[in-house]
Design a protein around this motif. Structure first.
Motif, PDB file in Angstrom:
ATOM      1  N   ARG A   1       0.792  -5.343   8.509  1.00 43.04           N
ATOM      2  CA  ARG A   1       1.323  -6.223   7.268  1.00 43.04           C
ATOM      3  C   ARG A   1       2.439  -5.409   6.308  1.00 43.04           C
ATOM      4  O   ARG A   1       3.464  -5.828   6.130  1.00 43.04           O
ATOM      5  CB  ARG A   1       0.060  -6.655   6.415  1.00 43.04           C
ATOM      6  N   LEU A   2       2.111  -4.159   6.433  1.00 46.98           N
ATOM      7  CA  LEU A   2       3.111  -3.600   5.572  1.00 46.98           C
ATOM      8  C   LEU A   2       4.451  -3.160   6.404  1.00 46.98           C
ATOM      9  O   LEU A   2       5.373  -3.069   5.941  1.00 46.98           O
ATOM     10  CB  LEU A   2       2.488  -2.157   5.211  1.00 46.98           C
TER      11      LEU A   2
ATOM     12  N   SER B   1       2.887   6.300   6.083  1.00 50.80           N
ATOM     13  CA  SER B   1       1.543   6.173   5.529  1.00 50.80           C
ATOM     14  C   SER B   1       0.429   7.033   6.448  1.00 50.80           C
ATOM     15  O   SER B   1       0.284   6.710   7.656  1.00 50.80           O
ATOM     16  CB  SER B   1       1.186   4.604   5.930  1.00 50.80           C
TER      17      SER B   1
ATOM     18  N   ASP C   1      -7.088   0.603   1.516  1.00 49.14           N
ATOM     19  CA  ASP C   1      -6.070  -0.179   1.727  1.00 49.14           C
ATOM     20  C   ASP C   1      -5.486  -0.586   0.501  1.00 49.14           C
ATOM     21  O   ASP C   1      -4.396  -1.035   0.336  1.00 49.14           O
ATOM     22  CB  ASP C   1      -6.595  -1.317   2.682  1.00 49.14           C
ATOM     23  N   ALA C   2      -6.356  -1.152  -0.533  1.00 49.96           N
ATOM     24  CA  ALA C   2      -6.110  -1.602  -1.733  1.00 49.96           C
ATOM     25  C   ALA C   2      -5.088  -0.815  -2.567  1.00 49.96           C
ATOM     26  O   ALA C   2      -3.993  -1.189  -3.085  1.00 49.96           O
ATOM     27  CB  ALA C   2      -7.303  -1.967  -2.667  1.00 49.96           C
TER      28      ALA C   2
ATOM     29  N   GLU D   1      -1.767  -0.906  -0.849  1.00 50.21           N
ATOM     30  CA  GLU D   1      -0.876  -2.114  -1.081  1.00 50.21           C
ATOM     31  C   GLU D   1      -0.283  -2.058  -2.250  1.00 50.21           C
ATOM     32  O   GLU D   1       0.851  -2.624  -2.558  1.00 50.21           O
ATOM     33  CB  GLU D   1      -1.853  -3.279  -0.364  1.00 50.21           C
TER      34      GLU D   1
ATOM     35  N   SER E   1      -4.614  -4.118  10.529  1.00 54.27           N
ATOM     36  CA  SER E   1      -4.085  -5.433  10.144  1.00 54.27           C
ATOM     37  C   SER E   1      -3.177  -5.062   8.818  1.00 54.27           C
ATOM     38  O   SER E   1      -2.078  -5.454   8.635  1.00 54.27           O
ATOM     39  CB  SER E   1      -5.112  -6.358   9.684  1.00 54.27           C
ATOM     40  N   THR E   2      -3.853  -4.054   7.898  1.00 53.75           N
ATOM     41  CA  THR E   2      -2.883  -3.758   6.983  1.00 53.75           C
ATOM     42  C   THR E   2      -1.722  -2.900   7.243  1.00 53.75           C
ATOM     43  O   THR E   2      -0.591  -3.174   6.723  1.00 53.75           O
ATOM     44  CB  THR E   2      -3.737  -2.800   6.051  1.00 53.75           C
ATOM     45  N   SER E   3      -1.640  -1.930   8.435  1.00 57.06           N
ATOM     46  CA  SER E   3      -0.494  -1.144   8.938  1.00 57.06           C
ATOM     47  C   SER E   3       0.586  -2.347   9.165  1.00 57.06           C
ATOM     48  O   SER E   3       1.528  -2.173   8.797  1.00 57.06           O
ATOM     49  CB  SER E   3      -1.074  -0.306   9.876  1.00 57.06           C
TER      50      SER E   3
ATOM     51  N   ILE F   1      -6.550   3.349   7.138  1.00 58.55           N
ATOM     52  CA  ILE F   1      -6.574   2.042   6.634  1.00 58.55           C
ATOM     53  C   ILE F   1      -6.709   1.108   7.829  1.00 58.55           C
ATOM     54  O   ILE F   1      -6.852   1.418   9.100  1.00 58.55           O
ATOM     55  CB  ILE F   1      -5.200   1.716   6.022  1.00 58.55           C
TER      56      ILE F   1
END
Length: 296
Positions: free
Chosen positions: A103-104, A92, A67-68, A71, A99-101, A96
């Motif tokens: 957010r992006l 993408s 994830d890092a 991002e 929640s990361t998905s 991951i």
């Protein structure tokens, strides 16, 4: 199509090569530039920074380790987030957190672009031979546009829906089931050993009778032979995925005790210096618990 591709590890490199072979024009970026050398020799263009991989209304694929890293490539300095706008699509393909998905996806939508989650099932050998299974979720118009790209990298594309996070949770669910299978096979073979049954014989019988699926055949062979190097999927990444599964489960109050056990199994393996081994090396912990010693 004119495509940007970011992330040329063992998976990403093979996937990018298949896009080139299918006739697409590639602009590539990787943190270690030398990993792009052979692709550039075959016609890809080397980008100086992630943002240079894509035009405002273009297509860009990311296949990064966590994830890092993703991002940073999207929202960091020189990231693709500053470039993509109306008509642009970020595909993408990393494993991951949901929640990361989400957010992006929100970030790209705020700038007029689209975000499609397309994680894959399959290891580097499957990526090289276009045998990946691809999970696709995002806006329908964007999914329709990118479908030929995904079909050039895999044997089947599953259309999940319009919420990108759903593709990521299916991917994590699949990886959790593989972890559970690794543990179950390791425990079964270790039990058989204690009764004098060879590990190879145990798996020969089971994979030619009740468990003939490729997952059991291929992973079972590795575990039976204690063959953990070179890694096809590093144990350290298995721990990362166990962490992601438990975080997702916690966010929805879903108890997953088996996932917690596998997280501890991977943590123990990491503490013993096995992070670079294949994640099937978690089986060594089963042997050690049973007093059978370590094969590595």
């Amino acid at each position: 199509m004119d495509v940007g591709f970011i992330g040329l590890g063992s998976m990403g490199h093979a996937m990018a090569a298949n896009l080139l072979q299918a006739g697409h024009t590639l602009r590539v970026w990787n943190r270690s530039p030398d990993k792009a050398d052979d692709l550039v020799a075959r016609g890809a263009q080397r980008a100086g920074r992630p943002a240079d991989c894509v035009s405002s209304d273009g297509l860009v694929v990311t296949m990064l380790s966590d994830d890092a890293a993703l991002e940073a490539v999207v929202a960091g300095p020189d990231g693709i987030g500053e470039r993509l706008a109306a008509g642009g699509i970020h595909i993408s393909m990393s494993t991951i957190a949901p929640s990361t998905s989400s957010r992006l996806a929100a970030l790209h939508v705020s700038r007029g672009a689209a975000y499609v989650a397309a994680p894959v099932f399959g290891r580097p050998d499957a990526a090289a031979t276009k045998l990946l299974f691809v999970l696709m979720a995002g806006p329908q118009e964007a999914c329709t546009r990118i479908l030929p790209l995904l079909e050039a990298m895999g044997q089947k594309v599953f259309q999940i829906g319009q919420d990108p996070a759903q593709a990521n949770i299916i991917k994590l669910g699949g990886n959790f089931m593989i972890m559970a299978a690794i543990e179950a096979m390791a425990e079964t073979m270790t039990l058989g050993e204690k009764f004098g049954v060879a590990r190879e014989k145990m798996m020969e019988v089971l994979t030619q009778s009740i468990l003939p699926a490729p997952l059991f055949v291929n992973y079972g062979r590795q575990i039976a032979n204690h063959s953990y190097e070179p890694a096809r999927f590093k144990l350290s990444l298995g721990l990362k995925d166990a962490n992601l599964v438990l975080a997702a489960a916690g966010s929805k109050q879903v108890p997953m005790p088996l996932a917690g056990m596998m997280q501890n199994r991977f943590l123990s393996s990491m503490a013993k210096g096995r992070g670079e081994f294949d994640w099937t090396a978690a089986a060594l912990g089963v042997s050690e618990d049973a007093g059978s010693g370590s094969a590595a």
